[in-house]
Design an enzyme around this catalytic site. Structure first.
Site, short mmCIF file in Angstrom:
data_model
loop_
_atom_site.label_atom_id
_atom_site.label_comp_id
_atom_site.label_asym_id
_atom_site.label_seq_id
_atom_site.Cartn_x
_atom_site.Cartn_y
_atom_site.Cartn_z
N ASP A 57 98.92 -24.21 -47.78
CA ASP A 57 99.92 -25.25 -48.02
C ASP A 57 99.27 -26.50 -48.61
O ASP A 57 99.68 -27.02 -49.66
CB ASP A 57 100.58 -25.66 -46.69
CG ASP A 57 101.99 -25.13 -46.56
OD1 ASP A 57 102.66 -24.96 -47.57
OD2 ASP A 57 102.43 -24.91 -45.42
N GLU A 82 105.34 -32.22 -48.64
CA GLU A 82 105.58 -32.07 -47.20
C GLU A 82 104.33 -32.32 -46.38
O GLU A 82 104.40 -32.86 -45.28
CB GLU A 82 106.10 -30.65 -46.92
CG GLU A 82 106.30 -30.36 -45.46
CD GLU A 82 106.79 -28.94 -45.21
OE1 GLU A 82 107.12 -28.65 -44.06
OE2 GLU A 82 106.80 -28.14 -46.15
N ASP A 159 107.24 -28.71 -52.55
CA ASP A 159 107.04 -27.97 -51.30
C ASP A 159 106.10 -26.82 -51.65
O ASP A 159 106.50 -25.87 -52.32
CB ASP A 159 108.37 -27.44 -50.76
CG ASP A 159 108.22 -26.90 -49.34
OD1 ASP A 159 107.07 -26.68 -48.91
OD2 ASP A 159 109.24 -26.69 -48.66
N ILE A 161 104.60 -24.33 -50.01
CA ILE A 161 105.03 -23.01 -49.53
C ILE A 161 106.26 -23.23 -48.67
O ILE A 161 106.16 -23.61 -47.51
CB ILE A 161 103.94 -22.29 -48.72
CG1 ILE A 161 102.69 -22.03 -49.57
CG2 ILE A 161 104.48 -20.95 -48.20
CD1 ILE A 161 101.58 -21.30 -48.82
N ASP A 162 107.43 -23.00 -49.25
CA ASP A 162 108.66 -23.13 -48.48
C ASP A 162 108.86 -21.85 -47.67
O ASP A 162 108.65 -20.75 -48.17
CB ASP A 162 109.86 -23.34 -49.41
CG ASP A 162 111.14 -23.59 -48.64
OD1 ASP A 162 111.13 -24.46 -47.74
OD2 ASP A 162 112.14 -22.91 -48.92
N THR A 164 107.27 -21.37 -44.49
CA THR A 164 105.91 -21.08 -44.05
C THR A 164 105.87 -20.00 -42.97
O THR A 164 104.96 -19.16 -42.96
CB THR A 164 105.23 -22.36 -43.51
OG1 THR A 164 105.33 -23.38 -44.50
CG2 THR A 164 103.78 -22.12 -43.19
N ASP A 300 112.49 -29.77 -50.04
CA ASP A 300 113.17 -28.47 -50.06
C ASP A 300 114.19 -28.36 -51.18
O ASP A 300 114.46 -27.25 -51.67
CB ASP A 300 113.93 -28.24 -48.74
CG ASP A 300 113.04 -28.10 -47.53
OD1 ASP A 300 112.02 -27.39 -47.62
OD2 ASP A 300 113.36 -28.71 -46.49
#
Length: 365
Positions: A57, A82, A159, A161-162, A164, A300
């Protein structure tokens, strides 16, 4: 090449580099075990019993910032994401993760996080510094002809890695009726969106699905983009869309909302990943994504909203829609006016404007 086309090109290339890093982490089991670190209480999303921050991430986020800054130095300061770029290793040392000027320097930095594991650190650093070309990106449509954009009026949300939890847990769970993926790696996305600081309106969006298909134990991705501005709307997705009578929801959606939609004849699917759910709307696989709660964040929705806007769709605030259905719909905006980056009023993501009239008659009674 004008600034708009240059920016889109950069975002596409760096999204694929991010996807490569995400896949590399999944391929190497020993590396993947090293990458998981539970978030602090302050960073946790209250929706989840467990929420994780991974080095992937953080590394992806910093790689995106770095690559954007190389092409547009003025944009590097307005990239928001994020994750914090600090990571604690097994020795309790706090390390600021960043992209260094050479592969060797980045390797040494990452090795500090991973307990001096030079081999795995080098694997990641190689992906970070790899030269990704537009021809390497699985995009179904050619880039539009030169279009311009005011770079000085842009902010960027990412983001890395949406979803996770699905990235960590893996697997695949598909709804047998609709074909929508309810959970698993298919729901994982890399999200990048640019918005106008003057208005808060998203104008450029990229969604990369690193784990789109699995062929011979190798994951292949897919990438989507959209641009809207200066009376131009361009998107990599086909413009046609057919009503499906399908709504995608969060697993924690309000029972009253679900009951009204079911009574109206909609098929409901609970799926993971805000990015994936909004992408399902953009692709025309579902009619809308409804979320009554404030459990998504600007990172997001910014990129996916730009994609929807390029298709004449959008994302509006759910609570305003319900409380005052006769007023103009309030689009989710991205003005940096506070430190609360959640979409506190919920959302409705749609592709065809007509669905809002249908939903008004169902939800506002």
């Amino acid at each position: 090449m004008k600034d708009g086309s240059r920016l889109l090109s950069v975002l596409l290339r760096v999204s694929e580099k991010a996807a490569n890093i995400a896949r590399a982490c999944r391929y190497n089991e020993a590396l993947f075990k090293l990458l998981v670190q539970e978030k602090s209480e302050e960073e946790k999303n209250p929706r989840f019993f467990q929420d994780f921050k991974t080095l992937a991430d953080v590394l992806i986020q910093e790689t995106i910032k770095h690559e954007i800054g190389l092409e547009f130095s003025e944009l590097a300061k307005v990239v928001q994401g994020e994750e914090s770029n600090t990571f604690s290793n097994a020795m309790g040392e706090t390390i600021v993760v960043k992209v260094c000027s050479t592969t060797e320097e980045t390797t040494q930095l990452l090795a500090k996080v991973m307990g001096s594991d030079i081999e795995t650190a080098e694997l990641l650093a190689t992906e970070v510094h790899k030269d990704v070309q537009l021809s390497d990106i699985p995009v179904v449509a050619e880039l539009p002809l030169d279009f311009d954009i005011n770079v000085n009026d842009l902010g960027i949300w990412i983001d890395p890695i949406d979803s996770t939890a699905d990235y960590i847990n893996g697997g695949e769970n598909v709804d047998g009726v609709t074909g929508i993926h309810m959970s698993g790696l298919h729901c994982v996305t890399v999200l990048i969106g640019a918005y106008l600081k003057g208005t808060g309106v998203p104008v450029v969006g990229v969604i990369n699905q690193p784990f789109y298909t699995n062929l011979d134990s190798q994951w292949k991705g897919n990438c989507y983009w959209g641009f809207v501005g200066n009376d131009i709307r361009k998107c990599s997705i086909d413009q046609e869309s057919i009503d499906k009578k399908i709504i995608v929801l969060s697993r924690v959606e309000d029972a009253n909302v679900k009951s009204k939609l079911l009574d109206a004849g909609f098929t409901l699917v609970e799926a993971a990943g805000a990015g994936y759910k909004i992408l399902s709307v953009a692709l025309g696989h579902v009619d809308a994504y409804i979320l009554s709660k404030g459990s998504t964040y600007k990172w997001d929705t910014c990129g996916p909203q730009a994609l929807l806007r390029s298709l004449n769709g959008g994302i509006i605030e759910f609570q305003n829609f319900i409380k005052d259905p006769d007023s103009d719909y309030v689009d989710v905006k991205y003005l940096s006016t506070s430190f609360n980056f959640s979409n506190t009023n919920g959302l409705i993501a749609y592709r065809n404007f007509e669905i809002l009239s249908t939903l008004k008659s169902i939800l506002c009674n």
